[in-house]
Design an enzyme around this catalytic site. Structure first.
Site, PDB file in Angstrom:
ATOM      1  N   GLU A 139       0.823  -1.203   0.000  1.00 57.66           N
ATOM      2  CA  GLU A 139       0.000   0.000   0.000  1.00 57.66           C
ATOM      3  C   GLU A 139       0.865   1.265   0.000  1.00 57.66           C
ATOM      4  O   GLU A 139       1.732   1.435   0.870  1.00 57.66           O
ATOM      5  CB  GLU A 139      -0.937  -0.011   1.216  1.00 57.66           C
ATOM      6  CG  GLU A 139      -1.756   1.252   1.423  1.00 57.66           C
ATOM      7  CD  GLU A 139      -2.696   1.565   0.272  1.00 57.66           C
ATOM      8  OE1 GLU A 139      -3.377   0.642  -0.217  1.00 57.66           O
ATOM      9  OE2 GLU A 139      -2.746   2.740  -0.150  1.00 57.66           O
ATOM     10  N   THR A 195      -6.347   1.904  -5.164  1.00 61.79           N
ATOM     11  CA  THR A 195      -5.998   0.489  -4.982  1.00 61.79           C
ATOM     12  C   THR A 195      -6.757  -0.400  -5.964  1.00 61.79           C
ATOM     13  O   THR A 195      -6.198  -1.327  -6.551  1.00 61.79           O
ATOM     14  CB  THR A 195      -6.311   0.010  -3.549  1.00 61.79           C
ATOM     15  OG1 THR A 195      -5.726   0.904  -2.618  1.00 61.79           O
ATOM     16  CG2 THR A 195      -5.765  -1.391  -3.303  1.00 61.79           C
ATOM     17  N   HIS A 241      -1.204   3.532   4.795  1.00 58.48           N
ATOM     18  CA  HIS A 241      -2.208   4.283   4.040  1.00 58.48           C
ATOM     19  C   HIS A 241      -2.347   5.651   4.684  1.00 58.48           C
ATOM     20  O   HIS A 241      -2.289   5.781   5.895  1.00 58.48           O
ATOM     21  CB  HIS A 241      -3.544   3.527   4.090  1.00 58.48           C
ATOM     22  CG  HIS A 241      -4.575   4.076   3.154  1.00 58.48           C
ATOM     23  ND1 HIS A 241      -5.176   5.297   3.333  1.00 58.48           N
ATOM     24  CD2 HIS A 241      -5.113   3.547   2.024  1.00 58.48           C
ATOM     25  CE1 HIS A 241      -6.036   5.504   2.352  1.00 58.48           C
ATOM     26  NE2 HIS A 241      -6.017   4.470   1.542  1.00 58.48           N
ATOM     27  N   ASP A 282       1.062  -0.096  -5.042  1.00 64.49           N
ATOM     28  CA  ASP A 282      -0.196   0.062  -5.789  1.00 64.49           C
ATOM     29  C   ASP A 282      -0.302   1.436  -6.455  1.00 64.49           C
ATOM     30  O   ASP A 282      -0.776   1.547  -7.584  1.00 64.49           O
ATOM     31  CB  ASP A 282      -1.427  -0.237  -4.908  1.00 64.49           C
ATOM     32  CG  ASP A 282      -1.562   0.649  -3.678  1.00 64.49           C
ATOM     33  OD1 ASP A 282      -0.600   1.378  -3.327  1.00 64.49           O
ATOM     34  OD2 ASP A 282      -2.635   0.596  -3.048  1.00 64.49           O
ATOM     35  N   HIS A 283       0.164   2.482  -5.762  1.00 61.92           N
ATOM     36  CA  HIS A 283       0.077   3.857  -6.294  1.00 61.92           C
ATOM     37  C   HIS A 283       0.898   4.747  -5.388  1.00 61.92           C
ATOM     38  O   HIS A 283       1.424   4.277  -4.378  1.00 61.92           O
ATOM     39  CB  HIS A 283      -1.382   4.338  -6.367  1.00 61.92           C
ATOM     40  CG  HIS A 283      -2.130   4.110  -5.080  1.00 61.92           C
ATOM     41  ND1 HIS A 283      -1.901   4.840  -3.941  1.00 61.92           N
ATOM     42  CD2 HIS A 283      -3.068   3.183  -4.743  1.00 61.92           C
ATOM     43  CE1 HIS A 283      -2.667   4.407  -2.971  1.00 61.92           C
ATOM     44  NE2 HIS A 283      -3.387   3.380  -3.415  1.00 61.92           N
TER      45      HIS A 283
END
Ligand code: GP9
Ligand code: MN
Length: 418
Positions: free
Chosen positions: A39, A81, A196, A255-256
């Site tokens: 994440e 996500t 996150h 993921d990003h």
């Protein structure tokens, strides 16, 4: 309609599906697949330090023991996500706005779990959040995920939670019993959560200090990244102890981005730069990709790569012929790769160039090569080399084709049989 599909199939067959096979084809045949989504992890933390201390000691070690792609870009948009899941399972682009997971969960797809399902694999996703978040429960049913271990499968309480929910170490620990009971071979994905935004962490879990800048977000990020690094290390140990490790291929990817442009001043300070230019912004969209095959030596690969390449890469390593599949990526191990990585906003990266915000940069030096805006302001004759025009057109075309497939649910009309 049928004509649209015909053009798309022609394009895809000409550009991505004809993969030459080399010694990597089938190198992980029959193995269990474990995909770990890191994440919000960006590549800039890998092999980097904070006040002299390694941020990700375990992942740095893993770089040495894996195929590590240092120029791997996330390609997500608003679906975050879920977009990364959509891209890696389908080798399609995410939508320009909204999330395909919400808006097109009833489409026909030919996603990795479906393909592997036909090869005798069982598939499962592990994620300690509500099953309906990002509409995962519906999308997973559509793309053939056999088991979804969502929040209901975990014991979650105040003590073992922080921020968005169950702490990652607890998550991996509690997942083991389910993993051990899956029929082999399996295709599994683990989606982590602790790193996150807003990057909250209990004091007792912090093993590296914070950064000191005006961005509380960036300051805390290093601590939750370190926590994720330790969580993954713990999971690897458990995989080894349980004997799963040897028979598996383990893929880890970011993921990003985790740090948005809102924090550019602090980010520039951390990176020792005067400012974050559009070029730097694109380079900050790099996320780590590890492909770990126990027994194989590590290698750091500098070739450009994108999340869109994950599906064909995995199928290639497993030795599954996907020549009749429709995907926009190419195997990262095939000798004939596609020449660009397209981001959702039309920015793109080639071996030599980065194009974004109407500027072409030298990818390696960050030097401006051609600024379309300035050239126009000048009233000077603007000569854009043909190859650049062609690249821009191909990127736009490809994004449009991918959108057409999703909006028109075009895979309904395609026969995936060989
Ligand atoms: C939610 C988790 C985080 O289940 O995947 O989602 P994000 O906000 O990163 O898209
Ligand atoms: Mn995410």
């Amino acid at each position: 309609d049928g004509n649209q599909l015909y053009d798309i199939v022609t394009y895809v067959k000409e550009n991505t599906t004809d993969q030459e096979k080399n010694e990597y084809f089938g190198i992980a045949e029959g193995k269990n697949v474990i995909v770990i989504s890191l994440e919000s992890v960006q590549s800039f933390v890998i092999n980097n330090t904070l006040y002299g201390e390694e941020i990700t000691p375990f992942l740095n070690q893993l770089v040495e023991e894996s195929f590590y792609f240092e120029n791997f870009y996330h390609q997500t948009e608003q679906g975050k996500t879920s977009d990364h899941e959509f891209i890696i399972e389908n080798s399609l682009y995410p939508l320009p706005s909204g999330a395909a997971y919400f808006t097109h969960s009833s489409n026909t797809y030919m996603a990795t779990p479906e393909i592997l399902g036909n090869e005798g694999y069982t598939s499962a996703v592990f994620h300690a959040n509500t099953g309906s978040f990002w509409n995962r429960n519906n999308m997973y049913a559509t793309i053939g995920i056999d088991h979804f271990y969502d929040i209901e499968a975990y014991e979650v309480n105040d003590l073992n939670s922080v921020g968005w929910g169950l702490k990652d170490k607890e998550f991996f620990e509690q997942s083991m019993k389910y993993l051990l009971n899956l029929p082999e071979p399996y295709y599994t994905r683990f989606i982590t959560l602790t790193n996150h935004h807003p990057f909250e962490l209990d004091e007792e879990d912090a093993t590296i200090g914070q950064y000191h800048s005006n961005s509380r977000t960036l300051n805390r990020y290093f601590q939750t990244v370190r926590y994720l690094d330790e969580s993954v290390e713990q999971f690897f140990n458990q995989l080894k102890e349980s004997g799963i490790y040897e028979d598996s291929i383990i893929i880890l990817l970011g993921d990003h981005y985790g740090i948005s442009d809102f924090h550019n001043r602090s980010m520039a300070m951390y990176l020792d730069k005067d400012e974050i230019t559009p070029y730097d912004h694109i380079q900050l969209q790099r996320v780590p990709l590890f492909i770990h095959i126990p027994g194989l030596e590590g290698e750091t690969i500098s070739d450009i790569a994108g999340q869109i390449d994950i599906k064909p890469t995995l199928l290639y390593l497993l030795g599954i012929d996907d020549s009749n599949d429709l995907s926009f990526g190419t195997s990262l191990f095939a000798p004939n790769r596609k020449e660009f990585v397209a981001l959702r906003d039309g920015s793109f990266i080639t071996d030599e160039l980065i194009f974004t915000k109407d500027i072409y940069y030298n990818r390696l030096t960050g030097e401006e090569i051609l600024n379309l805006n300035e050239a126009l302001d000048d009233e000077s004759e603007l000569i854009i080399p043909d190859e650049l025009v062609k690249l821009n057109e191909q990127v736009e075309l490809e994004l449009t084709y991918s959108d057409q497939i999703i909006y028109g649910d075009l895979f309904r009309f395609y026969n995936f049989e060989k």
